[in-house]
Enzyme design. Structure first.
Site, PDB file in Angstrom:
ATOM      1  N   LYS A   8       0.859  -1.187   0.000  1.00  0.00           N
ATOM      2  CA  LYS A   8       0.000   0.000   0.000  1.00  0.00           C
ATOM      3  C   LYS A   8       0.896   1.238   0.000  1.00  0.00           C
ATOM      4  O   LYS A   8       2.080   1.179   0.349  1.00  0.00           O
ATOM      5  CB  LYS A   8      -0.952   0.023   1.196  1.00  0.00           C
ATOM      6  CG  LYS A   8      -0.288  -0.008   2.580  1.00  0.00           C
ATOM      7  CD  LYS A   8       0.190   1.349   3.072  1.00  0.00           C
ATOM      8  CE  LYS A   8       0.887   1.249   4.421  1.00  0.00           C
ATOM      9  NZ  LYS A   8       1.745   2.424   4.709  1.00  0.00           N
ATOM     10  N   PRO A  90       9.878  -4.576  -0.620  1.00  0.00           N
ATOM     11  CA  PRO A  90      10.976  -4.199   0.278  1.00  0.00           C
ATOM     12  C   PRO A  90      10.509  -4.039   1.722  1.00  0.00           C
ATOM     13  O   PRO A  90       9.368  -3.656   1.993  1.00  0.00           O
ATOM     14  CB  PRO A  90      11.465  -2.868  -0.300  1.00  0.00           C
ATOM     15  CG  PRO A  90      11.055  -2.899  -1.729  1.00  0.00           C
ATOM     16  CD  PRO A  90       9.761  -3.649  -1.764  1.00  0.00           C
ATOM     17  N   ILE A  91      11.429  -4.313   2.645  1.00  0.00           N
ATOM     18  CA  ILE A  91      11.156  -4.236   4.079  1.00  0.00           C
ATOM     19  C   ILE A  91      11.615  -2.892   4.618  1.00  0.00           C
ATOM     20  O   ILE A  91      12.632  -2.343   4.188  1.00  0.00           O
ATOM     21  CB  ILE A  91      11.877  -5.393   4.804  1.00  0.00           C
ATOM     22  CG1 ILE A  91      11.352  -6.742   4.288  1.00  0.00           C
ATOM     23  CG2 ILE A  91      11.713  -5.294   6.315  1.00  0.00           C
ATOM     24  CD1 ILE A  91      12.184  -7.924   4.734  1.00  0.00           C
ATOM     25  N   GLY A  92      10.872  -2.340   5.588  1.00  0.00           N
ATOM     26  CA  GLY A  92      11.218  -1.033   6.138  1.00  0.00           C
ATOM     27  C   GLY A  92      11.124   0.050   5.091  1.00  0.00           C
ATOM     28  O   GLY A  92      11.917   0.987   5.058  1.00  0.00           O
ATOM     29  N   ALA A  93      10.096  -0.082   4.246  1.00  0.00           N
ATOM     30  CA  ALA A  93      10.008   0.777   3.059  1.00  0.00           C
ATOM     31  C   ALA A  93       8.749   1.633   3.025  1.00  0.00           C
ATOM     32  O   ALA A  93       8.488   2.308   2.037  1.00  0.00           O
ATOM     33  CB  ALA A  93      10.063  -0.085   1.806  1.00  0.00           C
ATOM     34  N   GLY A  97       4.433  -4.113   3.739  1.00  0.00           N
ATOM     35  CA  GLY A  97       4.555  -5.463   3.197  1.00  0.00           C
ATOM     36  C   GLY A  97       4.362  -6.560   4.225  1.00  0.00           C
ATOM     37  O   GLY A  97       3.652  -7.539   3.988  1.00  0.00           O
ATOM     38  N   GLY A  98       4.997  -6.421   5.400  1.00  0.00           N
ATOM     39  CA  GLY A  98       4.837  -7.422   6.440  1.00  0.00           C
ATOM     40  C   GLY A  98       3.423  -7.485   6.970  1.00  0.00           C
ATOM     41  O   GLY A  98       2.892  -8.570   7.248  1.00  0.00           O
ATOM     42  N   ASP A 132      -1.230  -1.296  10.976  1.00  0.00           N
ATOM     43  CA  ASP A 132      -1.840  -1.197   9.651  1.00  0.00           C
ATOM     44  C   ASP A 132      -2.214  -2.550   9.056  1.00  0.00           C
ATOM     45  O   ASP A 132      -2.612  -2.630   7.895  1.00  0.00           O
ATOM     46  CB  ASP A 132      -0.956  -0.408   8.681  1.00  0.00           C
ATOM     47  CG  ASP A 132       0.442  -0.994   8.531  1.00  0.00           C
ATOM     48  OD1 ASP A 132       0.741  -1.997   9.204  1.00  0.00           O
ATOM     49  OD2 ASP A 132       1.231  -0.448   7.746  1.00  0.00           O
TER      50      ASP A 132
END
Length: 269
Positions: A8, A90-93, A97-98, A132
């Site tokens: 998102k 990507p992570i921490g982006a 995503g997680g 979220d």
């Protein structure tokens, strides 16, 4: 069962106030985009979680997909399954995503095992995993408030426009992002401005994290400016970073301009 947990973006993000529980109340528009992971859940003799693609920090037991399974197992007699995640977002982006992986795990288990959990209860479960996570249960454009886990329908007409997302590989933790902001009420009613054409958003819809993070990571400001020079009607950082997105009226391939970074582009739905 194979599902594709999507990312998102945040269109506007106001840090309104610090809560007594240590979290912050926010105002934002969450909008789903097509950049996705792949999540497969299959019957197994014992539970296991495996991931490929982008490396996920921590142990498998800490993964949100595992935690989602364990949470439902406390209320339902779940059979063992194997969860295989191909991580592409990507992570921490700033893309959630997680959180999306966790929400899609809940939805997939509910459907696959015929648990009969209604959508409101699925959101309730998802809120326990992250602020979220609940958004990805309904997975449609929403005005989000409080911790980002309460929602209202919103008037926004950008379906069919082209979006480009650029991730330069800078990992920004939530703690790092919030350490530089001062919570305050915005003078702009986000819901009112989002009703207007995208061409009227620039300078009016802002992400409160940009002010401090752009100073710390000038590359982010450079990417945003490049998107504008390439014709974006609106560009901004998503969430607490570090992904920058640009919204265009027509399809525009920018892969050659950002060949050193992760990039996803496509039409908004």
């Amino acid at each position: 069962m194979l599902v594709f947990p999507n990312a998102k973006i945040n269109i506007g993000l106001h840090i309104v106030e610090r809560r007594p529980d240590g979290f912050h109340n926010i105002e934002s528009c969450f909008y789903p985009v097509g950049w996705s992971d792949a999540l497969e859940i299959t019957p197994a003799e014992e539970f296991s979680f495996q991931s490929d693609g982008i490396a996920i920090p921590g142990e498998g037991d800490d993964n949100l997909c595992t935690r989602a399974y364990q949470m439902l197992s406390r209320d339902f007699d779940l059979p063992p399954v194997k969860i295989h995640l191909l991580k592409a977002v990507p992570i921490g982006a700033g893309l959630g995503g997680g959180s999306s992986d966790a929400a899609f795990t809940i939805k997939a288990l509910n459907q696959m095992l015929d648990l009969g959990i209604d959508i409101d209860k699925q959101e309730e479960y998802a809120r326990k995993l992250g602020s979220d996570c609940a958004f990805f249960i309904r997975n449609k454009p929403m005005y989000c408030f409080e911790k980002g886990d309460k929602f209202e329908d919103i008037e926004i007409d950008i379906a069919g426009k082209w979006i480009v997302l650029i991730n330069p590989g800078i990992h920004i933790s939530t703690i790092e992002a919030y350490s530089g902001v001062v919570a305050k009420r915005s003078a702009v009613d986000l819901r009112t401005v989002l009703c207007k054409p995208v061409s009227e958003w620039k300078g009016r819809i802002e992400n409160d994290f940009e002010a401090t993070l752009f100073k710390k990571y000038p590359l982010l400001a450079e990417i945003k400016e490049t998107l504008y020079t390439r014709g974006a009607g609106y560009a901004a950082m998503s969430g607490s970073g570090s992904t920058i997105f640009g919204i265009f009226e027509k399809e525009k391939n920018l892969k050659d301009h950002f060949s050193d970074f992760r990039l996803w582009q496509g039409f908004l739905k």
